[in-house]
Design an enzyme around this catalytic site. Sequence first.
Site, PDB file in Angstrom:
ATOM      1  N   TYR A   1       0.571 -36.508 -61.573  1.00 38.82           N
ATOM      2  CA  TYR A   1      -0.827 -36.453 -61.992  1.00 38.82           C
ATOM      3  C   TYR A   1      -0.931 -36.417 -63.518  1.00 38.82           C
ATOM      4  O   TYR A   1      -0.028 -35.979 -64.224  1.00 38.82           O
ATOM      5  CB  TYR A   1      -1.596 -35.299 -61.334  1.00 38.82           C
ATOM      6  CG  TYR A   1      -1.818 -35.548 -59.867  1.00 38.82           C
ATOM      7  CD1 TYR A   1      -2.903 -36.292 -59.421  1.00 38.82           C
ATOM      8  CD2 TYR A   1      -0.908 -35.079 -58.922  1.00 38.82           C
ATOM      9  CE1 TYR A   1      -3.097 -36.552 -58.064  1.00 38.82           C
ATOM     10  CE2 TYR A   1      -1.090 -35.343 -57.556  1.00 38.82           C
ATOM     11  CZ  TYR A   1      -2.181 -36.080 -57.146  1.00 38.82           C
ATOM     12  OH  TYR A   1      -2.358 -36.352 -55.815  1.00 38.82           O
TER      13      TYR A   1
ATOM     14  N   ASN B   1      -2.446 -34.809 -65.989  1.00 38.49           N
ATOM     15  CA  ASN B   1      -2.289 -33.662 -66.868  1.00 38.49           C
ATOM     16  C   ASN B   1      -0.874 -33.110 -66.916  1.00 38.49           C
ATOM     17  O   ASN B   1      -0.577 -32.245 -67.743  1.00 38.49           O
ATOM     18  CB  ASN B   1      -3.258 -32.552 -66.463  1.00 38.49           C
ATOM     19  CG  ASN B   1      -4.702 -32.923 -66.744  1.00 38.49           C
ATOM     20  OD1 ASN B   1      -4.996 -33.974 -67.311  1.00 38.49           O
ATOM     21  ND2 ASN B   1      -5.626 -32.066 -66.328  1.00 38.49           N
TER      22      ASN B   1
ATOM     23  N   TYR C   1      -7.677 -42.814 -56.830  1.00 37.92           N
ATOM     24  CA  TYR C   1      -7.796 -43.066 -58.269  1.00 37.92           C
ATOM     25  C   TYR C   1      -7.552 -44.521 -58.652  1.00 37.92           C
ATOM     26  O   TYR C   1      -7.659 -44.883 -59.826  1.00 37.92           O
ATOM     27  CB  TYR C   1      -6.819 -42.172 -59.037  1.00 37.92           C
ATOM     28  CG  TYR C   1      -7.035 -40.694 -58.786  1.00 37.92           C
ATOM     29  CD1 TYR C   1      -8.072 -40.013 -59.401  1.00 37.92           C
ATOM     30  CD2 TYR C   1      -6.201 -39.998 -57.910  1.00 37.92           C
ATOM     31  CE1 TYR C   1      -8.277 -38.655 -59.165  1.00 37.92           C
ATOM     32  CE2 TYR C   1      -6.399 -38.640 -57.669  1.00 37.92           C
ATOM     33  CZ  TYR C   1      -7.443 -37.982 -58.294  1.00 37.92           C
ATOM     34  OH  TYR C   1      -7.651 -36.644 -58.058  1.00 37.92           O
TER      35      TYR C   1
ATOM     36  N   ASN D   1      -5.349 -35.285 -72.362  1.00 42.27           N
ATOM     37  CA  ASN D   1      -4.506 -34.282 -71.719  1.00 42.27           C
ATOM     38  C   ASN D   1      -3.145 -34.818 -71.298  1.00 42.27           C
ATOM     39  O   ASN D   1      -2.128 -34.132 -71.402  1.00 42.27           O
ATOM     40  CB  ASN D   1      -5.226 -33.693 -70.502  1.00 42.27           C
ATOM     41  CG  ASN D   1      -6.418 -32.840 -70.890  1.00 42.27           C
ATOM     42  OD1 ASN D   1      -6.483 -32.312 -71.990  1.00 42.27           O
ATOM     43  ND2 ASN D   1      -7.374 -32.717 -69.976  1.00 42.27           N
TER      44      ASN D   1
ATOM     45  N   HIS E   1      -9.305 -43.966 -65.846  1.00 41.43           N
ATOM     46  CA  HIS E   1      -8.179 -43.116 -66.235  1.00 41.43           C
ATOM     47  C   HIS E   1      -6.839 -43.695 -65.807  1.00 41.43           C
ATOM     48  O   HIS E   1      -5.792 -43.193 -66.228  1.00 41.43           O
ATOM     49  CB  HIS E   1      -8.366 -41.729 -65.616  1.00 41.43           C
ATOM     50  CG  HIS E   1      -7.984 -40.599 -66.510  1.00 41.43           C
ATOM     51  ND1 HIS E   1      -7.884 -40.699 -67.877  1.00 41.43           N
ATOM     52  CD2 HIS E   1      -7.668 -39.298 -66.219  1.00 41.43           C
ATOM     53  CE1 HIS E   1      -7.541 -39.523 -68.387  1.00 41.43           C
ATOM     54  NE2 HIS E   1      -7.395 -38.665 -67.415  1.00 41.43           N
TER      55      HIS E   1
END
Length: 252
Positions: free
Chosen positions: A120, A122, A70, A168, A75
Site C-alpha cells: 500500500y 503509505n 484502486y 506519503n 493515486h
Amino acid sequence: MASPTTATAAHLSSPPLLSSFSTIPRRRHLAASRRGTRLAVVASVPDPGAGPVEYTPWLIAGLGNPGAKYHGTRHNVGFEMVDRIAREEGIAMNTIQSKSLLGVGSIGDVPVLLVKPQSYMNYCGEAIGPLAAYYQVPLRHILVIYDETSLPNGVLRVQRKGGHGRHNGLQNVIEHLDGCREFPRLSIGIGSPPGKMDARAFLLQKFSSEERVQIATALEQGVDAVRTLVLKGFSGSIERFNLVQKYKFNRV
C-alpha cells in the site's frame, strides 16, 4: 547509467534475481533463467575476448495501491507507468519478493528490476528499501515513479533528487532509504483537487475521459523518458524533455 561499470562480480553475484553477468559470443542480451527458486539475469558482450562487461542495474518502482478497488485511480498512475514499461520492453511481472510484484528484464543492454510494491502507498518504502539493499542498487539508479498534484494532469517531470512534497508514499521511500533523497524520480501530474474537495477522495478518484486521454499520452512519453534516463543518464535530452513537458498544454 548505461556506461559499463568496473564493479566486481560479487556486486551482483549473491541476489537471486540479478545474479550474474557472463559472456556469450557475438551478441549482448539479457536473459532470465531459473534454478529452483533462483532467477538469474545474464548479460554478454559482443567480443568474448574482451571479457565481461557489467552494467549497474536500475530499480524502477511505481507507487500505488494493490487491488481492483484502486485500479485506474489517480493515486495509481505509478503502477500504470511500470505496467506500460513492462509491456513495451517485454518484461513479465511475475515474481513476488519483499512485499512487491517484480519484473526482471532489460532496457537496451541495461538490466532493470521493475517493482510494484504491494504494501500500500503509505508503506511502499517497506518494499523498495529492502529490495535496493538486497540487490545493492545505488541511489542514483533507483527511479521512483509517482503521482504529483502540483503538476497539471498528464504533465511529466524527471528529477535527479528532491524531497517528498508531502507525498506519503515518497516520504516512506525516503525513510526506508535511510533518509537519503538523492535518487531519481519521475512524477506524473494528476492535477489538484477542485474547490474544497477532500484530497484523499481526489486521489482515489478515477480520471475523466478527457483526463484519461492525457494520461495515456503521458504514459507513452514516460516510457521514452525512462529509456533515455536508463541508457543516457541525465543528459541534455532529459532537460529538453522537462522543458517540453512544462509547456505541453500552453497555447501560443
